[in-house]
Structure formats: C-alpha cells, structure tokens
Design a protein around this motif. Structure first.
Motif, PDB file in Angstrom:
ATOM      1  N   LYS A 106     -59.262 -24.990  75.355  1.00 33.19           N
ATOM      2  CA  LYS A 106     -58.418 -24.319  76.358  1.00 33.19           C
ATOM      3  C   LYS A 106     -57.896 -22.981  75.831  1.00 33.19           C
ATOM      4  O   LYS A 106     -57.820 -21.999  76.575  1.00 33.19           O
ATOM      5  CB  LYS A 106     -57.250 -25.222  76.777  1.00 33.19           C
TER       6      LYS A 106
ATOM      7  N   LYS B 177     -45.020 -35.213  78.266  1.00 29.36           N
ATOM      8  CA  LYS B 177     -46.336 -34.915  77.699  1.00 29.36           C
ATOM      9  C   LYS B 177     -46.545 -35.712  76.415  1.00 29.36           C
ATOM     10  O   LYS B 177     -45.605 -35.915  75.645  1.00 29.36           O
ATOM     11  CB  LYS B 177     -46.444 -33.428  77.384  1.00 29.36           C
TER      12      LYS B 177
ATOM     13  N   ASN C 250     -48.651 -21.383  74.040  1.00 27.91           N
ATOM     14  CA  ASN C 250     -48.676 -21.747  75.458  1.00 27.91           C
ATOM     15  C   ASN C 250     -49.675 -22.860  75.738  1.00 27.91           C
ATOM     16  O   ASN C 250     -49.411 -23.754  76.549  1.00 27.91           O
ATOM     17  CB  ASN C 250     -48.984 -20.527  76.330  1.00 27.91           C
ATOM     18  N   THR C 251     -50.821 -22.810  75.071  1.00 27.43           N
ATOM     19  CA  THR C 251     -51.820 -23.854  75.263  1.00 27.43           C
ATOM     20  C   THR C 251     -51.293 -25.198  74.782  1.00 27.43           C
ATOM     21  O   THR C 251     -51.389 -26.204  75.493  1.00 27.43           O
ATOM     22  CB  THR C 251     -53.133 -23.502  74.526  1.00 27.43           C
TER      23      THR C 251
ATOM     24  N   SER D  43     -47.326 -31.499  67.655  1.00 31.62           N
ATOM     25  CA  SER D  43     -47.405 -30.253  68.431  1.00 31.62           C
ATOM     26  C   SER D  43     -46.561 -29.168  67.781  1.00 31.62           C
ATOM     27  O   SER D  43     -47.005 -28.015  67.644  1.00 31.62           O
ATOM     28  CB  SER D  43     -46.925 -30.500  69.865  1.00 31.62           C
TER      29      SER D  43
ATOM     30  N   SER E 186     -46.535 -32.321  73.546  1.00 37.51           N
ATOM     31  CA  SER E 186     -45.166 -32.157  73.084  1.00 37.51           C
ATOM     32  C   SER E 186     -44.889 -33.232  72.038  1.00 37.51           C
ATOM     33  O   SER E 186     -45.257 -34.392  72.225  1.00 37.51           O
ATOM     34  CB  SER E 186     -44.201 -32.315  74.259  1.00 37.51           C
TER      35      SER E 186
ATOM     36  N   TYR F 239     -50.823 -17.186  73.100  1.00 38.49           N
ATOM     37  CA  TYR F 239     -51.812 -18.054  73.757  1.00 38.49           C
ATOM     38  C   TYR F 239     -51.856 -19.436  73.110  1.00 38.49           C
ATOM     39  O   TYR F 239     -51.963 -20.453  73.793  1.00 38.49           O
ATOM     40  CB  TYR F 239     -53.211 -17.431  73.702  1.00 38.49           C
TER      41      TYR F 239
ATOM     42  N   ASP G  59     -48.155 -26.107  74.391  1.00 41.09           N
ATOM     43  CA  ASP G  59     -47.027 -26.520  75.226  1.00 41.09           C
ATOM     44  C   ASP G  59     -47.447 -26.979  76.621  1.00 41.09           C
ATOM     45  O   ASP G  59     -46.747 -27.777  77.246  1.00 41.09           O
ATOM     46  CB  ASP G  59     -46.012 -25.388  75.348  1.00 41.09           C
ATOM     47  N   THR G  60     -48.567 -26.488  77.120  1.00 38.88           N
ATOM     48  CA  THR G  60     -49.051 -26.899  78.435  1.00 38.88           C
ATOM     49  C   THR G  60     -49.476 -28.367  78.448  1.00 38.88           C
ATOM     50  O   THR G  60     -49.257 -29.069  79.436  1.00 38.88           O
ATOM     51  CB  THR G  60     -50.241 -26.010  78.870  1.00 38.88           C
ATOM     52  N   TYR G  61     -50.043 -28.821  77.351  1.00 36.71           N
ATOM     53  CA  TYR G  61     -50.641 -30.155  77.335  1.00 36.71           C
ATOM     54  C   TYR G  61     -49.940 -31.177  76.450  1.00 36.71           C
ATOM     55  O   TYR G  61     -50.086 -32.381  76.671  1.00 36.71           O
ATOM     56  CB  TYR G  61     -52.109 -30.061  76.889  1.00 36.71           C
TER      57      TYR G  61
END
Length: 128
Positions: free
Chosen positions: A17, A2, A93-94, A104, A100, A90, A96-98
């Motif tokens: 998001k 990522k 997680n948001t 971040s 790194s 939240y 870390d989803t998109y």
C-alpha cells in the motif's frame, strides 16, 4: 479498533500500500523507475518486507546493506530532505490507515530513525 501488525503478511500489506502511494507521486517516482521498468517491483516489495520483518519481529532474513543501497541510488537520483519528509508521511499514514498498536508504533519509530540516519549520511543537514 484496528489490529496491530502481527505477521510478515501484515508488513507486506503495508509495504504494498505504501508503494502504491510512492509510485503515483511525481517527486518520489524517479527513485523507482528502474525497478518498475525492469519489472522488479514485486521482488523489491518482498525484499523490503523482509527488512521490516527483521526489524519488527527480530528475524534474520534481509541480507543487504540498506544504507549502501540508498547511497548507490543517490549517485543517480539525488535525495533531498523533502523526499524523506514525503517518505515518512506516506509510511506513517499507511500504517495508521490499517494498523494500531505496539508493533505499529515501533515500525513508525524505526522508520523515523532510519530516515534521520540516512539524511545524516547523505549530508542533508549541512545547510541548516
């Protein structure tokens, strides 16, 4: 692998998001009903993106007092520790989803610090 957060556009993506998650959570939605009802979500997302852009990229765009905004909101909808736990979860997680990387991790670290300070200022640690 990522990408790391590298621009305000990336921050706006995260915030957008993130709010998609907040706005479908029945425990978090009460904090945002006025923003949604007044059709102010998009301007709100821009303001929050400015706030985080200042933190991550040392800009000087955000002009409000973030703590005062939350103290004012608390007068109408009471914050509890669980709200901050959900918010941090939240948010992390948001990110870390998109993304790194260094920015971040900095964004997550600052979010945790901000959540802790807000809880202290709202006296949410007094009963522990």
């Amino acid at each position: 692998m990522k990408p790391d957060i590298s621009s305000r556009k990336d921050i706006k993506h995260i915030i957008t998001k993130f709010y998609e998650l907040l706005l479908v959570d029945e425990k978090m939605l009460p904090f945002f009903t006025d923003i949604v009802a007044e059709n102010q979500l998009e301007p709100h997302l821009e303001i929050i993106s400015d706030f985080w852009n200042d933190i991550i990229f040392d800009t000087m765009t955000y002009q409000n007092n973030v703590m005062q905004k939350h103290l004012d909101k608390n007068a109408f909808v009471s914050f509890k520790k669980e709200h901050f736990t959900l918010w941090v979860s939240y948010f992390f997680n948001t990110i870390d989803t998109y993304y790194s990387g260094e920015h971040s991790e900095r964004m997550k670290s600052r979010a945790q610090s901000i959540a802790t300070v807000m809880q202290l200022k709202l006296n949410l640690y007094t009963n522990e």
